[in-house]
Design an enzyme around this catalytic site. Sequence first.
Site, PDB file in Angstrom:
ATOM      1  N   GLU A 181       5.881  -3.230  -6.161  1.00  0.00           N
ATOM      2  CA  GLU A 181       4.620  -2.708  -6.681  1.00  0.00           C
ATOM      3  C   GLU A 181       4.962  -1.505  -7.558  1.00  0.00           C
ATOM      4  OE1 GLU A 181       2.236  -1.383  -3.470  1.00  0.00           O
ATOM      5  OE2 GLU A 181       2.491  -3.214  -2.295  1.00  0.00           O
TER       6      GLU A 181
ATOM      7  N   ASP B  87      -3.173   7.918  -1.655  1.00  0.00           N
ATOM      8  CA  ASP B  87      -1.785   8.357  -1.595  1.00  0.00           C
ATOM      9  C   ASP B  87      -1.629   9.726  -0.940  1.00  0.00           C
ATOM     10  OD1 ASP B  87      -0.786   6.081  -2.940  1.00  0.00           O
ATOM     11  OD2 ASP B  87      -1.516   6.907  -4.826  1.00  0.00           O
TER      12      ASP B  87
END
Length: 276
Positions: A53, A64
């Site tokens: 990815e 994140d």
Amino acid sequence: MSGNVRLLSETLAAAKAEGRAALVAYLPAGFPTVEGGIAAAKAVLESGADVVEVGLPHSDPVLDGPVIQTADDIALRGGVKIKDVLRTVREAHAATGKPILVMTYWNPIDRYGVERFTAELAEAGGAGCILPDLPVEESGLWREHADKHGLGTVFVVAPSSKDARLATITAAGSGFVYAASLMGVTGTRESVGSQAADLVRRTRSAAATDLPVCVGLGVSNARQAAEVAGFADGVIVGSAFVKAMLDAPDEAAGLDAVRALAADLAQGVRSGVRES
């Protein structure tokens, strides 16, 4: 199934046929530099990762944690652009022949143009996108263009997702389903948690198809990879790769570190005892 997403599906199916989970690595484009990010993607694929990815760095990454935020900040301050993300996809795929996804929040694609982005991603050899903040109900335009260009659409499910929601998401997605192992942001953890196995079970039960389920958030070593490989179709590792590069004294040492980690994790996914 047609187009680039077929390679992703075939790769996951091949891992399953070997009696193991696939190893999916995450690395942000442009980190530590554009060239360095391309080299890192190639390194993990050549050292045992089945899929990569490529993260599209974003200034407000809601999923994140601090490690990936730090890498994104370095990439953004370095001037990374969408063209650099697409170049990373193109070169990593061309060098290895393995499937490359882009993981991105919706806003950059919306601003770039859905038709333009899907066409250019397909031309670069990309297998599709993971879109963590795009609701299924608002994904029609994206999926129309993704399907047109043979790209997969990977949605994220969480432990809080109800069974009806899981059914909706699996019906709309392609490639695989990204199962977030816990509530929270990305990062390495001591334990992946029992919620992950339950989420995978519920997702498979709710699914109208046999779409693979890959687990991310928290896996950082071979032991954890083996644990998750016992019940998931794929093990997704991101923060551990990024941290290895952040902790390295220079780029060459960072590449050595991600190669070693990929090899260790690849061994881990092969040692997991698969549930029947």
